[in-house]
Every structure is written in structure tokens, then in C-alpha cells.
Motif scaffolding. Structure first.
Motif, PDB file in Angstrom:
ATOM      1  N   LYS A  61      46.404  38.425  27.538  1.00  0.00           N
ATOM      2  CA  LYS A  61      46.819  37.711  28.028  1.00  0.00           C
ATOM      3  C   LYS A  61      47.913  37.603  29.371  1.00  0.00           C
ATOM      4  O   LYS A  61      48.211  36.453  29.939  1.00  0.00           O
ATOM      5  CB  LYS A  61      47.857  37.665  26.494  1.00  0.00           C
ATOM      6  CG  LYS A  61      48.608  35.868  26.502  1.00  0.00           C
ATOM      7  CD  LYS A  61      49.952  36.494  25.303  1.00  0.00           C
ATOM      8  CE  LYS A  61      50.154  35.188  24.930  1.00  0.00           C
ATOM      9  NZ  LYS A  61      50.441  36.163  23.390  1.00  0.00           N
ATOM     10  N   GLU A  62      47.845  38.805  29.553  1.00  0.00           N
ATOM     11  CA  GLU A  62      48.664  39.496  30.831  1.00  0.00           C
ATOM     12  C   GLU A  62      47.889  38.879  32.258  1.00  0.00           C
ATOM     13  O   GLU A  62      48.278  38.928  32.896  1.00  0.00           O
ATOM     14  CB  GLU A  62      48.921  41.110  30.887  1.00  0.00           C
ATOM     15  CG  GLU A  62      50.211  41.167  30.095  1.00  0.00           C
ATOM     16  CD  GLU A  62      50.490  43.189  30.016  1.00  0.00           C
ATOM     17  OE1 GLU A  62      49.772  43.628  30.959  1.00  0.00           O
ATOM     18  OE2 GLU A  62      50.894  43.153  29.038  1.00  0.00           O
ATOM     19  N   ALA A  63      46.713  39.503  31.711  1.00  0.00           N
ATOM     20  CA  ALA A  63      45.522  39.008  32.878  1.00  0.00           C
ATOM     21  C   ALA A  63      45.744  37.408  33.382  1.00  0.00           C
ATOM     22  O   ALA A  63      45.457  37.200  33.889  1.00  0.00           O
ATOM     23  CB  ALA A  63      43.888  39.409  32.011  1.00  0.00           C
ATOM     24  N   HIS A  78      47.715  35.650  32.308  1.00  0.00           N
ATOM     25  CA  HIS A  78      49.093  34.992  32.722  1.00  0.00           C
ATOM     26  C   HIS A  78      49.072  34.623  34.485  1.00  0.00           C
ATOM     27  O   HIS A  78      49.523  34.648  34.444  1.00  0.00           O
ATOM     28  CB  HIS A  78      50.629  34.957  32.027  1.00  0.00           C
ATOM     29  CG  HIS A  78      51.721  34.560  32.620  1.00  0.00           C
ATOM     30  ND1 HIS A  78      51.777  33.422  32.383  1.00  0.00           N
ATOM     31  CD2 HIS A  78      52.570  35.202  32.843  1.00  0.00           C
ATOM     32  CE1 HIS A  78      53.199  33.303  32.973  1.00  0.00           C
ATOM     33  NE2 HIS A  78      53.236  34.036  33.462  1.00  0.00           N
ATOM     34  N   ILE A  79      49.060  35.866  34.659  1.00  0.00           N
ATOM     35  CA  ILE A  79      48.748  35.762  35.650  1.00  0.00           C
ATOM     36  C   ILE A  79      47.556  35.153  36.760  1.00  0.00           C
ATOM     37  O   ILE A  79      48.007  34.308  37.478  1.00  0.00           O
ATOM     38  CB  ILE A  79      48.141  37.282  36.442  1.00  0.00           C
ATOM     39  CG1 ILE A  79      49.168  38.668  35.680  1.00  0.00           C
ATOM     40  CG2 ILE A  79      48.484  37.490  38.399  1.00  0.00           C
ATOM     41  CD1 ILE A  79      49.028  39.937  36.460  1.00  0.00           C
ATOM     42  N   HIS A  90      51.001  40.725  41.460  1.00  0.00           N
ATOM     43  CA  HIS A  90      51.360  40.582  40.516  1.00  0.00           C
ATOM     44  C   HIS A  90      51.286  41.505  39.728  1.00  0.00           C
ATOM     45  O   HIS A  90      50.963  41.531  38.311  1.00  0.00           O
ATOM     46  CB  HIS A  90      51.251  38.904  40.051  1.00  0.00           C
ATOM     47  CG  HIS A  90      52.115  38.431  40.304  1.00  0.00           C
ATOM     48  ND1 HIS A  90      52.395  38.389  41.896  1.00  0.00           N
ATOM     49  CD2 HIS A  90      53.556  37.850  40.158  1.00  0.00           C
ATOM     50  CE1 HIS A  90      52.632  36.675  42.141  1.00  0.00           C
ATOM     51  NE2 HIS A  90      53.956  36.741  40.794  1.00  0.00           N
ATOM     52  N   GLY A 136      47.279  42.068  39.195  1.00  0.00           N
ATOM     53  CA  GLY A 136      46.100  42.284  38.618  1.00  0.00           C
ATOM     54  C   GLY A 136      45.754  42.481  39.904  1.00  0.00           C
ATOM     55  O   GLY A 136      45.837  43.421  40.887  1.00  0.00           O
ATOM     56  N   LYS A 166      43.203  43.011  34.417  1.00  0.00           N
ATOM     57  CA  LYS A 166      44.324  43.572  34.440  1.00  0.00           C
ATOM     58  C   LYS A 166      44.015  44.286  32.667  1.00  0.00           C
ATOM     59  O   LYS A 166      44.392  43.900  32.195  1.00  0.00           O
ATOM     60  CB  LYS A 166      46.023  42.360  34.387  1.00  0.00           C
ATOM     61  CG  LYS A 166      47.212  43.415  33.780  1.00  0.00           C
ATOM     62  CD  LYS A 166      47.841  43.414  34.156  1.00  0.00           C
ATOM     63  CE  LYS A 166      49.098  44.546  33.753  1.00  0.00           C
ATOM     64  NZ  LYS A 166      50.323  44.417  35.056  1.00  0.00           N
ATOM     65  N   TYR A 174      40.780  44.277  31.370  1.00  0.00           N
ATOM     66  CA  TYR A 174      41.433  42.799  30.742  1.00  0.00           C
ATOM     67  C   TYR A 174      40.293  41.844  31.652  1.00  0.00           C
ATOM     68  O   TYR A 174      40.699  41.613  32.759  1.00  0.00           O
ATOM     69  CB  TYR A 174      41.986  42.776  29.680  1.00  0.00           C
ATOM     70  CG  TYR A 174      41.735  43.956  28.858  1.00  0.00           C
ATOM     71  CD1 TYR A 174      40.737  43.088  26.965  1.00  0.00           C
ATOM     72  CD2 TYR A 174      42.079  45.125  27.691  1.00  0.00           C
ATOM     73  CE1 TYR A 174      40.718  44.173  26.627  1.00  0.00           C
ATOM     74  CE2 TYR A 174      42.065  45.695  27.182  1.00  0.00           C
ATOM     75  CZ  TYR A 174      40.867  45.584  26.059  1.00  0.00           C
ATOM     76  OH  TYR A 174      40.873  46.112  25.326  1.00  0.00           O
ATOM     77  N   SER A 194      40.358  37.890  32.778  1.00  0.00           N
ATOM     78  CA  SER A 194      40.905  36.722  32.398  1.00  0.00           C
ATOM     79  C   SER A 194      39.579  35.409  33.548  1.00  0.00           C
ATOM     80  O   SER A 194      39.615  36.028  34.574  1.00  0.00           O
ATOM     81  CB  SER A 194      42.072  36.234  32.391  1.00  0.00           C
ATOM     82  OG  SER A 194      42.595  35.592  34.321  1.00  0.00           O
ATOM     83  N   THR A 202      44.790  31.343  30.092  1.00  0.00           N
ATOM     84  CA  THR A 202      45.786  30.899  30.882  1.00  0.00           C
ATOM     85  C   THR A 202      46.365  30.340  31.202  1.00  0.00           C
ATOM     86  O   THR A 202      46.314  29.278  30.948  1.00  0.00           O
ATOM     87  CB  THR A 202      43.924  30.965  31.557  1.00  0.00           C
ATOM     88  OG1 THR A 202      43.186  30.011  30.778  1.00  0.00           O
ATOM     89  CG2 THR A 202      43.485  32.187  32.707  1.00  0.00           C
ATOM     90  N   GLU A 243      50.290  29.328  30.257  1.00  0.00           N
ATOM     91  CA  GLU A 243      52.467  29.771  30.710  1.00  0.00           C
ATOM     92  C   GLU A 243      52.574  31.107  29.540  1.00  0.00           C
ATOM     93  O   GLU A 243      53.452  31.254  29.275  1.00  0.00           O
ATOM     94  CB  GLU A 243      53.589  28.883  29.942  1.00  0.00           C
ATOM     95  CG  GLU A 243      53.344  27.754  31.000  1.00  0.00           C
ATOM     96  CD  GLU A 243      54.506  26.311  31.384  1.00  0.00           C
ATOM     97  OE1 GLU A 243      55.665  26.772  31.054  1.00  0.00           O
ATOM     98  OE2 GLU A 243      54.025  25.775  30.890  1.00  0.00           O
TER      99      GLU A 243
END
Ligand code: MF3
Ligand code: CO
Ligand code: CO
Length: 236
Positions: free
Chosen positions: A2-4, A6-7, A39, A41, A87, A90, A92, A234, A236
Motif C-alpha cells: 500500500k505504501e509503495a 501510494h508513492i 518519497h 521508494g 518500498k 514490496y 507496486s 495505487t 490515495e
């Protein structure tokens, strides 16, 4: 993931500011690279099987794996930015098709339908459904709107690696293929041509283009199968 994801989403948003006639695809690649790094990543396309950019950037008839270059975008072009973010181990993967300056309404409509084809596929994502249900929904939507489906390139599982099992083709039969289960993570990515479906690969051994030089458009999201459907990673 999710973090990957979002970036990845934020980097796409940021790029809207830079896409205009006169900018080179190499300049866009650098913006993407620096944004992702700043950010926290890593742009994991860079060096993947020797790929020389941080993003795959495809203009007009280029379908996938466009190499960033000194080519300047021109008014009326469409440009596809496809890149991965790594990230904490993991991945994305996300793609959007963008308009450069003023793009004809006919082209805009087909790009719109490419994104809607992705959403037609996503609607089929829930536990118990099969990969073929996604594939069939994308193919049906594409054909209904006069778009042809590239067969040589497919969506994919994604996780600690950019490309994992299973393949997620953009054509196929409902009720076939692996069964979807909560927690599965997939990159779903219709690549749809405005003319014929056939593609070929350029001399650089990377860039895939339409054989008939017709335009091609592409959207991609990384998603996770949930208990009752899916969540876009991928976003918000
Ligand atoms: N992002 C592409 C995909 O959608 C793969 C990029 S290949 C690379 O699967 F070599 F550029 F990394
Ligand atoms: Co991609
Ligand atoms: Co992908």
C-alpha cells in the motif's frame, strides 16, 4: 504494498504538472525518478532486466517499454507513463495515459474507454471469481467500444517481485483460470489499440509498437483481493 502504491499514485499526480508540448520523455523520467526517491521508494524499473529508465514512457503508437529519450512531446500526442515503485521490499505497478496539449475528442474518447475497460475488469475482482472473468470483462468492454486487445502482453501477479504468477490476460473465457482469494495482489493493465491488435518490437529490443502505427492506450492499477471485492493500492 500500500505504501509503495501510494508513492506510485502520488508520482503520477505530480507528473500532470510537467506533461506539455516541448518536454522530453527523459525529462519526465528524471522527475519520476527523483520524486520516488525523495518519497522513500525506489523506481524498480531502473535496471530491471537491463531497462535503462526509471519509467517506461510510450508516445502514441508505442504500446509498452518505451525508453526515455530526447524525443519532445508534441501538441496532440498521448503519452503513457508506466512505472513501478519498490518500498520496504514490496512492489507496486501503475500506468496512466495522459494528453499532451489539445487532443482530439475522438482520441480522448478511446483513452477514456481504455480506463473504463480497466474498471470493467476490476468489477469482476472478488473471492471465488476467476482470472478469466477479469480477462473476459476487459475484452468484451474493449470490443464494444471499437478497441483491439494486445495479446502478447498481460497483467500479472505482483508482490515482492514486480512480475509474479498468475498472468492476467486482457482477453479470455469467463470461468477459467486461477480462482481469486482474499490477499492476492494483482496488476491489471489493459493495453488497447485503436487499430489492429498486432504489435512488433523495435530495434532497441524493448519498445513494443502497433504494427499498423495506430495509437495505443494503457491504464494499470495494483489491487488486492479483499473479502468482498478489491482495494486499489495505487491510489490515495
Ligand atoms: N511496468 C511494466 C508492467 O506493467 C513492466 C516494466 S518492465 C521494465 O509490467 F523493464 F521496464 F521494468
Ligand atoms: Co506497469
Ligand atoms: Co504491470
Amino acid at each position: 504494498m500500500k505504501e509503495a502504491g501510494h508513492i506510485n499514485y502520488l508520482a503520477h499526480k505530480e507528473m500532470e504538472r510537467f506533461i506539455r508540448p516541448g518536454v522530453t520523455t527523459k525529462e519526465l523520467d528524471k522527475k519520476i525518478h527523483d520524486f520516488i526517491i525523495s518519497h522513500g521508494g525506489f523506481p524498480s524499473c531502473l535496471g530491471y532486466e537491463g531497462f535503462p529508465g526509471s519509467a517506461c514512457i510510450c508516445v502514441n503508437e508505442e504500446v509498452v517499454h518505451g525508453i526515455p529519450s530526447n524525443r519532445k512531446l508534441q501538441n496532440g500526442d498521448i503519452v503513457k507513463l508506466d512505472f513501478t515503485v519498490r518500498k520496504a521490499g514490496y512492489e507496486s505497478d501503475m500506468t496512466r495515459t495522459y494528453f499532451v496539449g489539445n487532443v482530439s475528442p475522438e482520441i480522448q474518447e478511446k483513452v477514456y474507454h481504455t480506463e473504463q475497460a480497466l474498471y470493467a475488469g476490476l468489477k469482476m475482482v472478488k473471492p471465488g471469481n476467476r482470472i478469466g472473468d477479469i480477462s473476459h470483462a476487459i475484452e468484451t468492454y474493449a470490443h464494444k467500444h471499437g478497441l483491439s486487445v494486445v495479446e502478447e502482453l498481460v497483467g500479472h501477479g505482483i508482490g515482492t517481485n514486480m512480475h509474479e504468477r498468475p498472468d492476467v490476460p486482457n482477453y479470455g473465457e469467463s470461468g477459467t483460470g486461477p480462482v481469486l482469494k482474499p490477499g492476492m495482489t494483482l496488476a491489471i493493465e489493459p493495453m488497447l489499440n485503436f487499430g489492429r491488435k498486432e504489435v512488433e518490437i523495435l530495434e532497441n529490443d524493448w519498445t513494443v509498437v502497433t504494427k499498423d502505427k495506430s495509437l495505443s492506450s494503457h491504464f494499470e492499477h495494483t489491487i488486492v483481493v479483499t473479502e468482498d471485492g478489491y482495494e486499489i493500492l495505487t491510489g490515495e
